[in-house]
Design an enzyme around this catalytic site. Structure first.
Site, PDB file in Angstrom:
ATOM      1  N   SER A 176    -109.480  56.738  41.040  1.00 23.37           N
ATOM      2  CA  SER A 176    -109.650  58.174  41.304  1.00 23.37           C
ATOM      3  C   SER A 176    -108.304  58.848  41.504  1.00 23.37           C
ATOM      4  O   SER A 176    -108.075  59.962  41.015  1.00 23.37           O
ATOM      5  CB  SER A 176    -110.528  58.376  42.542  1.00 23.37           C
ATOM      6  OG  SER A 176    -111.796  57.803  42.380  1.00 23.37           O
ATOM      7  N   ASP A 177    -107.424  58.196  42.238  1.00 22.65           N
ATOM      8  CA  ASP A 177    -106.091  58.751  42.464  1.00 22.65           C
ATOM      9  C   ASP A 177    -105.352  58.963  41.150  1.00 22.65           C
ATOM     10  O   ASP A 177    -104.730  60.010  40.918  1.00 22.65           O
ATOM     11  CB  ASP A 177    -105.264  57.813  43.344  1.00 22.65           C
ATOM     12  CG  ASP A 177    -105.575  57.957  44.816  1.00 22.65           C
ATOM     13  OD1 ASP A 177    -106.028  59.041  45.226  1.00 22.65           O
ATOM     14  OD2 ASP A 177    -105.365  56.986  45.566  1.00 22.65           O
ATOM     15  N   ARG A 178    -105.391  57.967  40.292  1.00 20.79           N
ATOM     16  CA  ARG A 178    -104.583  58.022  39.072  1.00 20.79           C
ATOM     17  C   ARG A 178    -105.212  58.927  38.011  1.00 20.79           C
ATOM     18  O   ARG A 178    -104.494  59.611  37.273  1.00 20.79           O
ATOM     19  CB  ARG A 178    -104.299  56.617  38.564  1.00 20.79           C
ATOM     20  CG  ARG A 178    -103.439  55.836  39.572  1.00 20.79           C
ATOM     21  CD  ARG A 178    -103.083  54.442  39.124  1.00 20.79           C
ATOM     22  NE  ARG A 178    -102.417  53.702  40.191  1.00 20.79           N
ATOM     23  CZ  ARG A 178    -101.112  53.743  40.442  1.00 20.79           C
ATOM     24  NH1 ARG A 178    -100.303  54.480  39.696  1.00 20.79           N
ATOM     25  NH2 ARG A 178    -100.593  53.032  41.439  1.00 20.79           N
TER      26      ARG A 178
END
Length: 414
Positions: A176-178
């Site tokens: 999700s972060d990336r």
């Protein structure tokens, strides 16, 4: 940037100055890419530093492995934004920046007096990018968000269980972060392009929940795309438990026999043109999709009949897509990644010998630099950046004495 803080030549974003008020992974991943593309990135940290500084393994305190990879090419300044002197210094830095990017919740930025309106007053051309958990027009606007939470909220653990996991589980990467970080990169570059045409800055919100929802639903909305529904959610080919590396006689191999040509070549190579090759379940893309479990199970059975090396030779000759199943250690020795210069062996001035990654794209006219300055120590460039912003040496010393900013301690020795 070079170690002395001077801008490196080249890169499509050369000349763009970014005030990076992010931490952990999503924001630093975004600004890592911007730095690789040639932007000057000023990493503004709290006195405690980015959380990822403290996640090992590491050679020296505050220089964790993820931090080192995500923050190369940046300069570090430490400001206490809860002190007036620190807040004013942040605004002073923003005056000379093209982009300010933050993953602090918008309401918290407003409490600090560093929301878009406050920064815009000092720099009307600023591109102000807020990476947050949720779109700010929804009921969850103020909720905190982390990768695990967003993976769960967007259905990834549910999909993993449908795929065959014994219970819901997260993907073992900060997906999700990336994913959101990549959205933030194009938001920055597109907003800079818009400014070049209009002369005006703007604020951009990049929400994790919506970004990851788009990522998941693009594959798995399936029958729910229609009203009334034409079936259940989930792309069957991605969810069959048979979709995995195949066991061979002596190892594992990743194979994707995808289109009709691949299947004809595969059956010809293994001498099954008149057997399985005549099976109507294998005849067309639609037929294979309708019987995907049986199709993958049959390939799995066949793969166990030869060694990995034998299969690779046969499949390569038949032009059927295949790749070995690599581990992270295998990637570090990978001939493709070494030949292209993506993987490099470097020596960090305080952390010693390291493996480093270059930007994965290549450009004919404005190529990103293949090397960047090493990730900075906490507050390594505090004094230099404040002086560049117009503070006298005496004023810098006064800020340090007041606790509004922190300068790096002497370099550690290994």
């Amino acid at each position: 940037m070079t170690r002395d803080g001077k801008a490196m030549c080249g890169g499509p974003l050369s000349g763009v100055r970014v005030l990076d008020m992010t931490s952990v992974i999503m924001g630093p991943y975004t600004t890592q890419i911007l730095a690789e593309l040639g932007a000057e990135v000023i990493k503004l940290e709290s006195p405690e530093g980015d959380n990822m500084r403290h996640v090992g393994p590491m050679n020296n305190p505050g220089m964790g492995h993820i931090f080192l990879h995500a923050n190369a090419g940046k300069r570090s300044i430490v400001l206490d934004l809860k002190r007036e002197g620190g807040r004013e210094a942040a605004l002073k830095l923003a005056e000379s920046c093209d982009v300010l990017i933050s993953n602090v919740r918008p309401k918290a930025m407003a409490r600090l007096g560093l929301d878009y309106e406050a920064v815009k007053e000092r720099n009307p051309r600023i591109i102000y990018v807020s990476c947050c958990g949720f779109d700010q027009d929804g009921p969850d606007a103020a909720r905190p968000a982390y990768d695990d939470l967003i993976q769960g909220a967007t259905g990834l653990p549910w999909l993993m269980q449908q795929y065959g996991a014994p219970e819901p589980t997260y993907a073992p990467t900060t997906l999700s972060d990336r994913v959101t970080g990549l959205h933030a990169v194009y938001a920055v570059t597109a907003a800079l392009y818009a400014r070049s045409r209009t002369g005006e800055g703007q604020s951009v919100v990049v929400p994790m929940f919506e970004a990851m929802s788009q990522f998941i639903l693009g594959d798995h909305m399936a029958g729910l795309s229609f009203e009334p529904p034409l079936g259940t959610p989930g792309y069957a080919r991605l969810l069959t438990p048979h979709r995995k590396p195949y066991a061979t006689e002596d190892g594992w191999l990743c194979v994707l026999i995808y289109n009709d040509k691949h299947w004809r070549s595969f059956f010809a190579a293994i001498g099954e043109s008149g057997g399985l090759g005549a099976d109507p379940r294998f005849a067309t893309h639609g037929a294979r999709a309708a019987h995907i479990d049986a199709v993958y199970a049959e390939v799995s059975r066949l793969m166990r009949t030869r060694t990995t090396g034998a299969w690779r030779a046969l499949l390569d000759a038949a032009d059927v897509p295949n790749m070995p199943m690599n581990s992270p250690a295998d990637l570090l020795a990978n001939s493709q990644l070494r030949a292209t210069g993506f993987l490099r062996d470097v020596v960090h001035p305080t952390e010693g010998a390291m493996h480093a990654m270059a930007h994965p794209t290549k450009w004919s006219g404005t190529p990103p630099a293949r090397e960047s300055a090493p990730a900075p120590r906490l507050g390594e460039h505090t004094v230099a950046l404040l002086r560049e912003a117009g503070y006298s040496q005496a004023a810098v010393e006064e800020l340090i004495a007041s606790g509004a900013c922190v300068a790096a301690q002497p370099k550690p020795t290994n």
